[in-house]
Write an enzyme that holds these catalytic residues in place. Structure first.
Site: not given
Length: 456
Positions: A326-328
């Site tokens: 997720e994201c990072g």
């Protein structure tokens, strides 16, 4: 405070701390209130309106308890109602910090206040105004007739004379709760994604105690009690993830986890095993892996130099074991990360391409991601973009018609900028984490001459 005569409801003093805009100081005031009430022996529970990871870290340290989001879309009304009811049965006071301006967004803080009958404490930066302060209070109080502005605090005032001018401008029935004088020592530092994380502020407890002591004495009168009705929790399949070992990256880089996401995985039977890529800890013995969001851009050099976790990550992926990034987490799965100064750091090389940091916000909004076993709600908030030859397998949907996000599937890897809220569809989350790819995915090259893919 519990109303024992009504088994399906609980009563507890409650207050939403809101503001006419961001930057007025509502997080500082909410944290100070939580610490003040806690310091006098009250049991405090705090919530945060909307998706957020950073403010809740500060509020958790102030109150001594995990802070959950309240959002009518991402969390859902039924779950919000259940969380508030449970808090009311355990607490002496409930505080809810708003998001942005009181009426901003869909759903807004005002929508939550109206839905659950929360009286509102308005925090207004009075540093550059006098009688106009009262006009703003009046406008907030009259804009909607389904919420109640109970009281107001003037923040960042210049002194007693200034505070008196502001006080005289406020019309009833809104109560003047008092003023907080300007003090740089009470302000919480920020960076591009918001406040610094609690663990990064060495003197946070001292700041919280100082802020609590600086609050006006008007806060010592508790707000009125609110009745919170019970709402049963959705059915839990405690065997859906029974025996499934889920490795979870968790450290100063991978810090954006909703506490309730961990609770969901445990309720459904998972065995959670945490590790730190920053410490170059190899993956624990696990069947599935979750790489949550955080700050790869702040730790790029360390992540690039640490080879153990990257090697284990590629092996895990090559074996067809599920990876949720997720994201990072997605950013570290790329081949490289380009920082705002133009420098590059090698990443784990699970996906072809690179992440490029931006100086401006690149994505923000509520989202829905379609998984094989149903949609899961969440949100996105990022200052980077990805360049990859890998075509998206799907795109998320923004319920407000805003920007959607690309969702990538690469073998057993599911990656996107969206932070998922697991309780919005635990069955779909459990199905993903328990799925094993039948065909192994070949590892990317681990040589030092990466990247190995042509960039668009």
């Amino acid at each position: 405070m519990i109303d024992d005569t009504t088994p399906d409801a609980a009563q507890c003093p409650a207050l939403m701390v809101a503001a006419p805009a961001s930057g007025q100081g509502k997080t500082t005031v909410t944290a100070a209130l939580a610490r003040r009430y806690r310091n006098v022996g009250l049991r405090v529970r705090v919530f945060k309106c909307g998706p957020d990871f950073l403010d809740p870290m500060i509020l958790e340290q102030a109150s001594g308890h995990p802070v959950h989001p309240l959002d009518l879309f991402m969390v859902g009304e039924a779950e919000c109602r259940r969380l508030l009811h449970e808090a009311a049965r355990a607490a002496d006071i409930i505080l809810v910090e708003g998001v942005m301006g009181l009426f901003d967004g869909d759903p807004s803080s005002a929508d939550i206040a109206a839905r659950f009958g929360l009286p509102v404490l308005a925090v207004i930066d009075g540093s550059a105004m006098a009688q106009t302060f009262g006009a703003i209070v009046h406008g907030l109080a009259k804009y909607r007739d389904d919420i109640r502005i109970d009281a107001v605090i003037a923040n960042r005032v210049a002194g007693a004379r200034h505070a008196e001018m502001l006080r005289n401008s406020v019309r009833g029935p809104v109560r003047w709760m008092g003023a907080i004088e300007r003090s740089s020592g009470l302000e919480l530092s920020s960076r591009h994604l918001g406040l610094l994380m609690a663990e990064e502020i060495a003197d946070l407890d001292h700041r919280l105690d100082t802020a609590a002591a600086a609050l006006p004495t008007g806060v010592d009168t508790l707000p009125p009690a609110v009745a919170f009705t019970a709402c049963p929790q959705s059915a839990v399949d405690g065997t859906a993830l029974s025996g499934v070992r889920i490795g979870i990256a968790r450290d100063a880089c991978f810090a954006f986890l909703y506490p309730d996401n961990l609770a969901v995985l445990r309720e459904w039977g998972a065995d959670l095993r945490f590790f730190s890529p920053l410490a170059d800890e190899g993956l624990p013995d696990c069947d599935a892996l979750w790489l949550p969001g955080g700050y790869p851009e702040l730790h790029a050099t360390t992540l690039a130099a640490n080879g153990n976790w990257q090697r284990d990550l590629r092996r895990h992926h090559a074996q067809g074991k599920p990876v949720l990034a997720e994201c990072g987490g997605m950013m570290v799965c790329m081949q490289s990360l380009q920082l705002v100064d133009g420098s590059n750091a090698s990443m784990a090389n699970l996906m072809p391409g690179r992440t490029i940091m931006q100086e401006r916000l690149a994505g923000l909004g509520l989202q829905v991601v379609g998984l094989p076993d149903g949609p899961v709600r969440g949100h996105a908030f990022h200052y980077s973009r990805v360049e990859t030859t890998l075509p998206p397998s799907a795109r998320s949907r923004n319920p407000n018609g805003g920007r959607s996000e690309a969702v990538y599937e690469h073998g057993s890897l599911l990656a996107s900028y969206v932070h998922l809220y697991f309780r919005s569809n635990p069955k779909a989350i459990a199905a993903w984490f328990s799925a094993q790819q039948e065909v192994e995915v070949a590892e990317h090259s681990t040589s030092t001459d990466r990247p190995t893919f042509e960039l668009p």
